[in-house]
Design an enzyme around this catalytic site. Sequence first.
Site, PDB file in Angstrom:
ATOM      1  N   ASP A  63      54.540  22.518  18.508  1.00 61.50           N
ATOM      2  CA  ASP A  63      54.239  22.950  17.150  1.00 61.50           C
ATOM      3  C   ASP A  63      55.021  24.208  16.768  1.00 61.50           C
ATOM      4  OD1 ASP A  63      52.415  22.898  14.713  1.00 61.50           O
ATOM      5  OD2 ASP A  63      51.941  24.885  15.526  1.00 61.50           O
TER       6      ASP A  63
ATOM      7  N   GLU B  87      58.835  20.860  16.474  1.00 61.76           N
ATOM      8  CA  GLU B  87      58.700  21.048  15.035  1.00 61.76           C
ATOM      9  C   GLU B  87      59.342  22.384  14.713  1.00 61.76           C
ATOM     10  OE1 GLU B  87      55.463  21.708  11.447  1.00 61.76           O
ATOM     11  OE2 GLU B  87      55.071  22.432  13.462  1.00 61.76           O
TER      12      GLU B  87
END
Length: 625
Positions: free
Chosen positions: A295, A332
């Site tokens: 993330d 990401e």
Amino acid sequence: MTDQSGAPDTITGTSDQRARNTRISVPASPYTPPSHPGEIRVWAPAAGTVTLVIGTDAGDTTDVALQRDPSEPEWWMSPSGAIPSEIRTADRAGVRYRFVVDGGDPLPDPRSVRLPDGVHSASALHRLDESTFTDQDWSGIDMRGAVLYELHIGTFTPEGTFDSAIGRLDHLVALGVDVVEVMPINAFNGTYGWGYDGVAWYAVHEPYGGPDGFARFIDACHSRGLGVVLDVVYNHLGPSGNYLPDFGPYLTEGTTSWGSSVNLAEPDSDEVRAFILGNALRWLRDFHVDGLRLDAVHALADHRAVHLLEELAVATDRLAEELGRPLTLIAESDLNDPRLITPRRLGGYGLAAQWDDDIHHAIHATVSGERQGYYADFGGLDGLAKVLEGGFFHDGTYSSFRRRRHGRPIPTDIIEASALVTYTCNHDQVGNRATGDRPSAYLDSGQLAIKAALVLLSPFTPMLFMGEEWAAATPFAFFTSHPEPELAEAVRTGRRSEFAEHGWDAAEVPDPQDPATFESSKLDWSELDEPKHARMLAFYRDLVALRKSEADFAASGFASVTTDFDDDAGWFAMFRGGWVVVCVLGEDETAVPIRMDPALVWEDVTVDDAAVRSPGHNVVIGRLR
């Protein structure tokens, strides 16, 4: 071109001086949980005293004064024979323990692998039962070019558990999905939430089914030929139950959008990095996970010469060799920096793939007409062509949303297009809208079909978001269940204020703390019985089947895609070898001057020797004549 030493070129054309020593030493290994009370240890480098409070779930507790480990003085361990025999011999599942640092409150283990009573309560000893896994014949999967499917365990089914999710896996197999991507499952305070405010990175959220439930889920996926990617968050911790600073310098003075930065490069950061690396490798080894989605890596504040991401990639590759199956890291990032997915021998970090929001933004803005916020620079057909042929829209160009130049070009002769993950929507692009409305709430079925075809038939790695394959009508809102009233109110008011600043009516923003917001975000599987939803599902299945059956659509290089378009007529074409995907973006009937034989359409078309005549909001896929 090489220099006299024979060192390979870098992407900048200069010689790679590290060619003689390309293997980076990464002292990382998967974390192995204690199997009995005597193995319990904790890192607390600045502590004066550490006490282990240990007992069973059915009996009294005992305080044990820990001593520094002679071989690793920053770690604390129990003296030999200090733990009473009735606890040492007790059933492991019933042992509960906490630590008291310098006379403070009893706290759970930073490396708790199970927290049966929540993140504020005692840690439990736990080891996975290896007999759970029946996937000895599972050889893994190369996720680049595979079809991914993102889901949230709590809203994927009415029950919101790993075991109930198993009951829906055959639906994914029939759809043609290759890999299930699971949103974060690490332990957080409260019963439900997105998972990105986790505080116990080694523990599995108990309401989902805990670590044993997750193991059963992974084994069930593998038995059906499905790989598993787990979404992990290493850039920040949640606001409730984060006790890491009580043990050591896990955090720094810096902040991200979500809170204090993780200490990746300041003093005593070696153990913090080991904490992260050991966690990542544990998911891959012990739980048999096939990959990790990392993330918001742009929020990892790391200024070391060897970035944490590179260390993680090296350690993951090493573990893959040991296990004999591929392991995948997907980042990401909003940096538009190809270094993430550039091979290490060429100066990159060597991750397998990264999410690409630019492709999503270009497709979404073009089809929907939305131009607010970060969509402002997108929407032109030339921009759509640019991302399909080059990956990034902002590759050094000016970003009006950021008010600066942004990004860097992808070396398309070195990096495969399949290193980019793209999507028509994901949890962010839906859940971070004010009302959590899916594209199905404001686009017609033909527009949804256009988006699906561009994503699934592109050279990139496509990812679906749960329910999109049948144009689910349920929203996916932002939801939380913070027990603390002050935190609940802060989240509630902050969410509404944020959207009010962007022109939304605050009254329309769902209350994240209202249980109804969570309940309304659960998929309604009965929609599959309705004709309009069944039709969309059939179209998605046909798209996936076409991708898998035709070599031109399976090609993963940037050179495998070209485009053509007509702004005035409102059509766009993506060519994949001998195939073409024609998108009619306007509402009116349009003649597209491409000679083709349609094989899959959303709405029927007429064809002659010179053109395809199509109704508006339609997609036509066929072979070129």
